[in-house]
Design an enzyme around this catalytic site. Structure first.
Site, short mmCIF file in Angstrom:
data_model
loop_
_atom_site.label_atom_id
_atom_site.label_comp_id
_atom_site.label_asym_id
_atom_site.label_seq_id
_atom_site.Cartn_x
_atom_site.Cartn_y
_atom_site.Cartn_z
N CYS A 9 0.87 -1.18 0.00
CA CYS A 9 0.00 0.00 0.00
C CYS A 9 0.91 1.23 0.00
CB CYS A 9 -0.98 -0.03 1.17
SG CYS A 9 -0.27 0.24 2.80
N ASN A 12 2.59 1.57 4.20
CA ASN A 12 2.83 0.30 4.88
C ASN A 12 2.54 0.37 6.38
OD1 ASN A 12 5.61 -1.92 5.51
ND2 ASN A 12 3.60 -2.51 4.81
N CYS A 14 -1.19 0.76 7.27
CA CYS A 14 -2.63 0.49 7.40
C CYS A 14 -3.06 -0.76 6.63
CB CYS A 14 -3.47 1.68 6.92
SG CYS A 14 -3.24 3.19 7.84
N ARG A 15 -3.27 -0.59 5.33
CA ARG A 15 -3.86 -1.66 4.52
C ARG A 15 -2.93 -2.86 4.31
NH1 ARG A 15 -5.65 2.19 -0.30
NH2 ARG A 15 -3.84 3.31 0.51
N SER A 16 -1.68 -2.61 3.91
CA SER A 16 -0.81 -3.76 3.62
C SER A 16 -0.44 -4.56 4.86
CB SER A 16 0.42 -3.33 2.82
OG SER A 16 1.19 -2.37 3.48
N ASP A 127 -8.32 3.79 1.36
CA ASP A 127 -7.34 4.14 2.40
C ASP A 127 -8.08 4.64 3.63
OD1 ASP A 127 -5.23 5.00 3.93
OD2 ASP A 127 -4.37 6.30 2.39
#
Length: 163
Positions: A9, A12, A14-16, A127
């Site tokens: 993401c 690196n 939050c999402r990933s 996001d």
């Protein structure tokens, strides 16, 4: 040699890392942790060395996932050792394709939600960084929905390597 998957993401945090934690758990549950390595990175170095966002950690832990993580920036040189690079949104997909040294390595890049059979239209995982906890929970829902299809695809690839 293990099959290597890297989630990517923006920063690196939050999402990933959320996708990494969820998928690592799916791999463990399937008994494939000796055959599949899972990690994550960001398209930029803004948060390199930082832990995951506290909201990411909170949502992961509330749902029974491990949350140990240190952010890092994705490097083009990693393509040669990775089997699959999973982008969390179309912006990451484009950034990763620009980084890929060869067309063959660019083919390793996929959008996470492309593995969710119920997803249609926009395949981006939004996001959650600038919003509240609900955005992180929505992110987790999307990651979990795609993880089963991703596991099936990776399992097929791993079995193909063993043949």
């Amino acid at each position: 040699m293990p099959y290597r998957v890297c989630f990517v993401c923006t920063g690196n945090i939050c999402r990933s890392p959320m996708a990494q934690s969820v998928f690592r758990e799916r791999v463990r549950e399937a008994g494939l942790d000796d055959l599949i390595e899972v990690d994550s990175a960001g398209t930029g170095a803004w948060h390199e060395g930082d832990c995951a966002d506290p909201r990411t950690v909170s949502v992961l832990e509330a749902n029974g996932y491990a949350s140990e993580h240190v952010a890092r920036e994705f490097q083009a040189s990693w393509f040669s050792r990775l089997d699959l690079v999973i982008a969390l949104d179309s912006g990451h997909l484009q950034a990763l394709r620009r980084l890929a040294p060869t067309p063959e390595e660019a083919e390793k890049i996929r959008l996470l939600r492309s593995f969710d059979p119920s997803a249609s239209g926009d395949l981006d995982v939004p996001d959650p960084y600038y919003g509240g906890l609900a955005g992180f929970e929505e992110c987790l829902d999307m990651v979990e929905a795609a993880s089963e299809g991703l596991l099936a695809a990776v399992r097929k690839a791993v079995e193909g390597q063993a043949a």
